[in-house]
Design an enzyme around this catalytic site. Structure first.
Site, PDB file in Angstrom:
ATOM      1  N   GLU A   1       8.065  -4.390   2.413  1.00 32.34           N
ATOM      2  CA  GLU A   1       6.664  -4.506   1.982  1.00 32.34           C
ATOM      3  C   GLU A   1       5.975  -3.140   1.926  1.00 32.34           C
ATOM      4  O   GLU A   1       5.455  -2.656   2.941  1.00 32.34           O
ATOM      5  CB  GLU A   1       5.890  -5.436   2.930  1.00 32.34           C
ATOM      6  CG  GLU A   1       4.425  -5.586   2.521  1.00 32.34           C
ATOM      7  CD  GLU A   1       3.607  -6.499   3.421  1.00 32.34           C
ATOM      8  OE1 GLU A   1       4.092  -6.875   4.505  1.00 32.34           O
ATOM      9  OE2 GLU A   1       2.479  -6.828   3.038  1.00 32.34           O
TER      10      GLU A   1
ATOM     11  N   ARG B   1      -3.747 -14.290   4.439  1.00 32.37           N
ATOM     12  CA  ARG B   1      -5.133 -14.753   4.293  1.00 32.37           C
ATOM     13  C   ARG B   1      -5.298 -15.791   3.189  1.00 32.37           C
ATOM     14  O   ARG B   1      -6.057 -16.751   3.343  1.00 32.37           O
ATOM     15  CB  ARG B   1      -6.045 -13.554   4.024  1.00 32.37           C
ATOM     16  CG  ARG B   1      -6.315 -12.736   5.253  1.00 32.37           C
ATOM     17  CD  ARG B   1      -6.838 -11.374   4.904  1.00 32.37           C
ATOM     18  NE  ARG B   1      -5.797 -10.490   4.404  1.00 32.37           N
ATOM     19  CZ  ARG B   1      -5.977  -9.227   4.016  1.00 32.37           C
ATOM     20  NH1 ARG B   1      -7.192  -8.711   4.052  1.00 32.37           N
ATOM     21  NH2 ARG B   1      -4.983  -8.482   3.603  1.00 32.37           N
TER      22      ARG B   1
ATOM     23  N   ARG C   1      -9.373 -12.757  13.088  1.00 30.28           N
ATOM     24  CA  ARG C   1      -9.445 -14.002  12.309  1.00 30.28           C
ATOM     25  C   ARG C   1     -10.126 -15.112  13.132  1.00 30.28           C
ATOM     26  O   ARG C   1     -10.955 -15.851  12.631  1.00 30.28           O
ATOM     27  CB  ARG C   1      -8.050 -14.474  11.901  1.00 30.28           C
ATOM     28  CG  ARG C   1      -7.229 -13.443  11.160  1.00 30.28           C
ATOM     29  CD  ARG C   1      -7.443 -13.477   9.651  1.00 30.28           C
ATOM     30  NE  ARG C   1      -6.533 -12.568   8.999  1.00 30.28           N
ATOM     31  CZ  ARG C   1      -6.781 -11.270   8.729  1.00 30.28           C
ATOM     32  NH1 ARG C   1      -7.958 -10.744   9.017  1.00 30.28           N
ATOM     33  NH2 ARG C   1      -5.873 -10.518   8.137  1.00 30.28           N
TER      34      ARG C   1
ATOM     35  N   LYS D   1       8.174  -7.398  -1.122  1.00 32.82           N
ATOM     36  CA  LYS D   1       6.817  -7.962  -0.985  1.00 32.82           C
ATOM     37  C   LYS D   1       5.832  -6.937  -1.529  1.00 32.82           C
ATOM     38  O   LYS D   1       5.365  -6.051  -0.793  1.00 32.82           O
ATOM     39  CB  LYS D   1       6.541  -8.291   0.486  1.00 32.82           C
ATOM     40  CG  LYS D   1       5.169  -8.880   0.749  1.00 32.82           C
ATOM     41  CD  LYS D   1       5.119  -9.612   2.078  1.00 32.82           C
ATOM     42  CE  LYS D   1       3.719 -10.096   2.383  1.00 32.82           C
ATOM     43  NZ  LYS D   1       3.636 -11.007   3.522  1.00 32.82           N
TER      44      LYS D   1
ATOM     45  N   SER E   1      -1.327 -11.142  -0.425  1.00 35.78           N
ATOM     46  CA  SER E   1      -2.610 -11.426  -1.090  1.00 35.78           C
ATOM     47  C   SER E   1      -3.585 -10.255  -0.915  1.00 35.78           C
ATOM     48  O   SER E   1      -4.456 -10.060  -1.783  1.00 35.78           O
ATOM     49  CB  SER E   1      -3.214 -12.745  -0.622  1.00 35.78           C
ATOM     50  OG  SER E   1      -3.439 -12.778   0.764  1.00 35.78           O
ATOM     51  N   GLY E   2      -3.482  -9.526   0.175  1.00 36.36           N
ATOM     52  CA  GLY E   2      -4.148  -8.228   0.314  1.00 36.36           C
ATOM     53  C   GLY E   2      -5.661  -8.180   0.195  1.00 36.36           C
ATOM     54  O   GLY E   2      -6.203  -7.123  -0.103  1.00 36.36           O
ATOM     55  N   GLY E   3      -6.351  -9.309   0.385  1.00 34.70           N
ATOM     56  CA  GLY E   3      -7.809  -9.280   0.287  1.00 34.70           C
ATOM     57  C   GLY E   3      -8.346 -10.029  -0.926  1.00 34.70           C
ATOM     58  O   GLY E   3      -9.553 -10.152  -1.115  1.00 34.70           O
TER      59      GLY E   3
END
Ligand code: 13P
Length: 343
Positions: free
Chosen positions: A177, A294, A32, A219, A261-263
């Site tokens: 998750e 993200r 990041r 999650k 959010s996974g992308g």
């Protein structure tokens, strides 16, 4: 007074609030920071986390922050522990306790999450350091007709349930998750059937291992088209099919679903959460909230650029993104609100 698991879980999904996932491992935060040409030194990681955790007003929208092992032991720039800084904002500290994934033995493409050995002792230490909740991520890859295999789903679900039971034993709320990845070109239909299979197996294991459902949070991924799928399902379809899937698999005793959010882009993740919260209340026996990494940090990182002079601006950008996701918890987000983003 010690809070019950249920009280902590409910506080994490309090109205209008959600979780910030700032638990990137050193490898992930390095990627990041590289995206804004900042070197991943301990000092730079501390400066970035300090920017997030001291952002004015973040406590109005953020209920909890998931920390990483380095961060839960670190001080902010004012010399106070990050956990204390968060508490002073009214935010509950949490901790990522899995140790990442390795290749699943005997499978070409699948992964298993590690970190169960010695976990009870680590959890006791994290609790002393101030963590009230934890996270463990299992990664489910969709590839052809082979993946995910039942073997992958069962071994990951078993580990998730072992982790959740250990957390509850020491008074820490587990966030469970099982992430079905968006990578690939599969359709929303495939995502739906894999998410259904995954959640059935996960809740079966949680039950087998006597996990208290009202003292945990789920999650999940949304039911959504893969990143490279030519036909991208619209927001309304994502919301309807996601809720239909959870209604068939997730007991209503679970206080909340806190999405990854996974992308997805920041706007997409907010719009999809908003749409789910607009569906009839009878379809939502749980709180529907966020635990974004993200989707809460992309524009903040871009605004910061590693520069001291940009900290205040980046904090405004971050607070605005938090505010939009808070609005999505009430179904009150509108794309026009994006225009109010500080420039
Ligand atoms: P993303 O929202 O970036 O997917 O991260 C959430 C998370 O905590 C993944 O484990």
């Amino acid at each position: 007074m010690t809070q019950s698991l249920n009280q902590i879980a409910k506080a994490l999904v309090a109205p209008g609030k959600g979780i910030l996932a700032a638990d990137e491992s050193t490898g992930t935060i390095t990627k990041r920071l590289k995206s804004i040409n900042v070197e991943s030194t301990e000092t730079n990681r501390q400066a970035y986390r300090n920017l997030l955790f001291t952002a004015p007003h973040m406590g109005e929208y953020i209920s909890g922050v998931i920390l990483y092992d380095e961060t839960i032991r670190q001080n902010g720039l004012n010399g106070k522990a990050f956990t204390e800084i968060l508490k002073s904002q009214g935010v509950i500290p949490g901790i990522k306790v899995d140790k990442g994934t390795i290749a699943l033995p005997g499978s070409a493409d699948e992964k298993i999450t590690e970190g169960l050995d010695g976990l009870h002792t680590r959890l006791e230490e994290y609790k002393k350091l101030g963590a009230q909740f934890a996270k463990w991520r299992a990664v489910i890859t969709i590839k052809g007709n082979e993946s995910p295999s039942d073997y992958c789903l069962k071994t990951n679900a078993h580990a998730l349930a072992r982790y959740a039971a250990l957390c509850q034993d020491v008074g820490i709320v587990p966030i469970v998750e099982p992430e079905v990845l968006m990578d690939g070109d599969h359709s929303i239909d495939v995502c739906e059937s894999v998410t259904l299979r995954t959640l059935h197996i996960v809740f079966n294991e949680l039950y087998n291992q006597r996990v208290q459902l009202d003292g945990m949070l789920l999650k999940p991924n949304m039911v959504i088209s893969a990143l490279n799928c030519k036909k991208q399902a619209p927001t309304k379809e994502i919301a309807e099919r996601s809720l239909a899937c959870y209604n068939r698999t997730v007991p209503s005793a679970v206080p909340g679903l806190v999405f990854l959010s996974g992308g997805q882009s920041e706007n997409q993740a907010t719009a999809n959460l908003n749409e789910m919260n607009l569906l009839p209340a009878a379809l939502r026996p749980w709180e529907l909230s966020f635990s974004y990494g993200r989707a809460l940090q992309q524009s903040t990182l871009a605004a910061w650029q590693g520069k001291e002079s940009q900290v205040k601006f980046a904090q405004e950008v971050f607070a605005h993104r938090c505010r939009l996701n808070s609005a999505a918890r009430y179904g009150k987000y509108h794309p026009d609100l994006e225009k109010e983003m500080p420039k």
